[in-house]
Scaffold this motif. Sequence first.
Motif, PDB file in Angstrom:
ATOM      1  N   TRP A 131    -104.119  39.932  96.607  1.00 27.02           N
ATOM      2  CA  TRP A 131    -104.645  39.618  97.080  1.00 27.02           C
ATOM      3  C   TRP A 131    -105.614  39.121  97.025  1.00 27.02           C
ATOM      4  O   TRP A 131    -105.420  37.781  97.396  1.00 27.02           O
ATOM      5  CB  TRP A 131    -105.000  39.971  98.367  1.00 27.02           C
ATOM      6  N   ALA A 132    -106.257  39.741  96.024  1.00 26.71           N
ATOM      7  CA  ALA A 132    -107.545  39.590  95.825  1.00 26.71           C
ATOM      8  C   ALA A 132    -107.722  37.837  94.727  1.00 26.71           C
ATOM      9  O   ALA A 132    -107.877  37.398  94.314  1.00 26.71           O
ATOM     10  CB  ALA A 132    -108.629  40.284  95.341  1.00 26.71           C
ATOM     11  N   ARG A 133    -106.142  38.868  93.233  1.00 28.95           N
ATOM     12  CA  ARG A 133    -105.611  37.446  92.710  1.00 28.95           C
ATOM     13  C   ARG A 133    -105.659  36.341  92.759  1.00 28.95           C
ATOM     14  O   ARG A 133    -105.279  35.213  92.580  1.00 28.95           O
ATOM     15  CB  ARG A 133    -105.221  38.310  91.407  1.00 28.95           C
ATOM     16  N   ASP A 134    -104.482  36.202  93.703  1.00 26.56           N
ATOM     17  CA  ASP A 134    -103.766  34.884  94.142  1.00 26.56           C
ATOM     18  C   ASP A 134    -104.637  34.664  95.209  1.00 26.56           C
ATOM     19  O   ASP A 134    -104.329  33.342  95.538  1.00 26.56           O
ATOM     20  CB  ASP A 134    -103.029  36.267  95.636  1.00 26.56           C
ATOM     21  N   ARG A 135    -105.704  34.917  95.623  1.00 25.48           N
ATOM     22  CA  ARG A 135    -107.102  34.208  96.432  1.00 25.48           C
ATOM     23  C   ARG A 135    -108.341  33.881  95.398  1.00 25.48           C
ATOM     24  O   ARG A 135    -109.473  33.623  96.572  1.00 25.48           O
ATOM     25  CB  ARG A 135    -107.154  34.573  97.126  1.00 25.48           C
ATOM     26  N   ASP A 136    -108.598  33.969  94.474  1.00 24.58           N
ATOM     27  CA  ASP A 136    -109.064  33.825  93.670  1.00 24.58           C
ATOM     28  C   ASP A 136    -110.686  34.557  94.065  1.00 24.58           C
ATOM     29  O   ASP A 136    -112.071  33.948  94.143  1.00 24.58           O
ATOM     30  CB  ASP A 136    -109.732  31.959  92.733  1.00 24.58           C
ATOM     31  N   LYS A 137    -110.462  35.598  94.460  1.00 20.04           N
ATOM     32  CA  LYS A 137    -111.631  36.787  94.867  1.00 20.04           C
ATOM     33  C   LYS A 137    -111.866  37.408  93.547  1.00 20.04           C
ATOM     34  O   LYS A 137    -111.305  38.468  92.727  1.00 20.04           O
ATOM     35  CB  LYS A 137    -111.094  37.639  96.017  1.00 20.04           C
ATOM     36  N   HIS A 138    -113.221  38.310  93.744  1.00 22.16           N
ATOM     37  CA  HIS A 138    -113.557  39.075  92.719  1.00 22.16           C
ATOM     38  C   HIS A 138    -113.910  40.192  93.429  1.00 22.16           C
ATOM     39  O   HIS A 138    -114.942  40.342  95.182  1.00 22.16           O
ATOM     40  CB  HIS A 138    -115.238  38.115  92.189  1.00 22.16           C
ATOM     41  N   VAL A 139    -113.155  41.021  93.176  1.00 25.68           N
ATOM     42  CA  VAL A 139    -114.233  42.978  93.326  1.00 25.68           C
ATOM     43  C   VAL A 139    -115.427  43.335  92.945  1.00 25.68           C
ATOM     44  O   VAL A 139    -115.500  42.827  92.025  1.00 25.68           O
ATOM     45  CB  VAL A 139    -112.971  43.647  93.191  1.00 25.68           C
ATOM     46  N   THR A 140    -115.936  43.351  93.969  1.00 24.17           N
ATOM     47  CA  THR A 140    -117.576  43.755  93.784  1.00 24.17           C
ATOM     48  C   THR A 140    -118.340  44.646  93.769  1.00 24.17           C
ATOM     49  O   THR A 140    -119.206  45.513  94.011  1.00 24.17           O
ATOM     50  CB  THR A 140    -118.235  43.045  94.629  1.00 24.17           C
ATOM     51  N   GLY A 141    -117.041  45.984  93.927  1.00 22.25           N
ATOM     52  CA  GLY A 141    -117.506  46.883  94.692  1.00 22.25           C
ATOM     53  C   GLY A 141    -116.348  48.442  94.735  1.00 22.25           C
ATOM     54  O   GLY A 141    -115.269  47.859  93.986  1.00 22.25           O
ATOM     55  N   ASP A 180    -107.780  58.577 110.893  1.00 21.12           N
ATOM     56  CA  ASP A 180    -107.364  57.097 111.641  1.00 21.12           C
ATOM     57  C   ASP A 180    -108.039  56.393 110.458  1.00 21.12           C
ATOM     58  O   ASP A 180    -109.381  56.101 110.147  1.00 21.12           O
ATOM     59  CB  ASP A 180    -107.573  56.411 112.540  1.00 21.12           C
ATOM     60  N   LEU A 181    -107.535  55.998 109.416  1.00 17.77           N
ATOM     61  CA  LEU A 181    -107.906  54.995 108.078  1.00 17.77           C
ATOM     62  C   LEU A 181    -108.232  53.726 107.858  1.00 17.77           C
ATOM     63  O   LEU A 181    -106.853  53.578 107.646  1.00 17.77           O
ATOM     64  CB  LEU A 181    -107.788  55.995 106.704  1.00 17.77           C
ATOM     65  N   ASP A 182    -109.425  52.970 106.879  1.00 20.86           N
ATOM     66  CA  ASP A 182    -108.938  52.373 106.181  1.00 20.86           C
ATOM     67  C   ASP A 182    -109.254  52.710 105.401  1.00 20.86           C
ATOM     68  O   ASP A 182    -110.157  53.190 104.766  1.00 20.86           O
ATOM     69  CB  ASP A 182    -110.085  51.162 107.336  1.00 20.86           C
ATOM     70  N   LEU A 183    -108.842  51.277 104.007  1.00 17.31           N
ATOM     71  CA  LEU A 183    -109.019  51.523 102.621  1.00 17.31           C
ATOM     72  C   LEU A 183    -109.695  49.928 102.497  1.00 17.31           C
ATOM     73  O   LEU A 183    -109.015  49.400 103.202  1.00 17.31           O
ATOM     74  CB  LEU A 183    -107.868  51.323 101.779  1.00 17.31           C
ATOM     75  N   SER A 184    -110.301  50.083 101.774  1.00 17.16           N
ATOM     76  CA  SER A 184    -111.298  48.277 101.947  1.00 17.16           C
ATOM     77  C   SER A 184    -111.665  47.840 100.148  1.00 17.16           C
ATOM     78  O   SER A 184    -112.169  49.415  99.851  1.00 17.16           O
ATOM     79  CB  SER A 184    -112.148  48.258 102.594  1.00 17.16           C
ATOM     80  N   LEU A 185    -112.120  46.639  99.994  1.00 19.19           N
ATOM     81  CA  LEU A 185    -112.552  46.787  98.893  1.00 19.19           C
ATOM     82  C   LEU A 185    -113.349  45.461  99.185  1.00 19.19           C
ATOM     83  O   LEU A 185    -112.731  44.729  99.066  1.00 19.19           O
ATOM     84  CB  LEU A 185    -111.386  46.710  97.509  1.00 19.19           C
ATOM     85  N   PRO A 186    -114.608  45.912  98.613  1.00 25.48           N
ATOM     86  CA  PRO A 186    -115.833  44.603  98.875  1.00 25.48           C
ATOM     87  C   PRO A 186    -115.507  43.379  98.449  1.00 25.48           C
ATOM     88  O   PRO A 186    -114.797  43.522  96.905  1.00 25.48           O
ATOM     89  CB  PRO A 186    -116.850  45.122  98.669  1.00 25.48           C
ATOM     90  N   VAL A 187    -115.202  42.144  98.646  1.00 24.90           N
ATOM     91  CA  VAL A 187    -114.711  41.632  97.886  1.00 24.90           C
ATOM     92  C   VAL A 187    -115.839  40.108  98.042  1.00 24.90           C
ATOM     93  O   VAL A 187    -116.745  40.127  98.892  1.00 24.90           O
ATOM     94  CB  VAL A 187    -113.135  40.416  97.507  1.00 24.90           C
ATOM     95  N   ARG A 188    -116.208  38.979  97.183  1.00 23.86           N
ATOM     96  CA  ARG A 188    -116.718  37.652  97.586  1.00 23.86           C
ATOM     97  C   ARG A 188    -115.298  36.548  96.854  1.00 23.86           C
ATOM     98  O   ARG A 188    -114.833  36.249  95.921  1.00 23.86           O
ATOM     99  CB  ARG A 188    -117.878  37.591  96.724  1.00 23.86           C
TER     100      ARG A 188
END
Length: 279
Positions: free
Chosen positions: A245-255, A271-279
């Motif tokens: 998803w990040a590659r397709d939108r030119d986002k950079h993972v920051t953490g 009940d879990l969420d998995l996440s990656l900080p992006v910019r």
Amino acid sequence: MSEAADGLGIGEFSRLSRLSPKALELYERTGLLEPEWVDPATGHRRYGRGQVERARLVASLRQVGIPLADIRQALRQGGRPGAEQIAEFWAEAEAEHAARRRLVNNLIDRLQGKAPAMSTAYRVRVRDLPARMVLSVTRHVTNEELTGVGRAFIAGFRDAGVSVLPGVEGAPFTIYYGEVSEDSDGPIEWCWPVPEAQAEELAERFPALTLRADHAHLEAYVHYGRASQLHVSRIALAVESMLSWARDRDKHVTGGLRLLYRAGSAGDGPDLDLSLPVR
């Protein structure tokens, strides 16, 4: 003494149940299958003939990969609740197997030089999280230590009467700065958001923890759902989905990868969420 005389010694019970004495000793220690009578002087054990069926049931559940703790809880509940617990475990196992199959297919494509097609594996959403103060602890851990450290961290706050703050921004979370596997030991940081006005006071109550700011950020996330255990392949598939998803939108993972324990979930099966900080 008549009960002991009518019972089965460990050798005979082992033959009838097709379980080795070593397995019977393990199941006794874990509370799965305790002998009906133990000689206080010699320690000799005798089992009831009615226990043979339970022993075979335990053995069958183990053969299909059900953990001892889940078997013990299912047998303690008995009847329909116990059966539903085993069915829930197996549904999770099948979901993990499906994720592993899809992940392996993706790895095969990558080895053949094909572009990964992971964007539809999980639905990826985005949200803004505000800055907040957290109390945290960072550890290098093995797979075996992972659950115990996390539970002890959460239990410390609950035992002290420190409540989870409302909303997604108030939910406890962990950050994986590295993988935890047979080859890698993290590290992992366990984080508990605290009100800024009470942060210093709470830090004094928990001197072994670190008080720090978690800065405001945008994050991509997937909802993993409620689960009694985490599955490596499902997590890897979710991470691949977020990276795609990040590659397709030119986002950079920051953490690092974050596991967020949604507010209101407690005990087993958060009940879990998995996440990656992006910019």
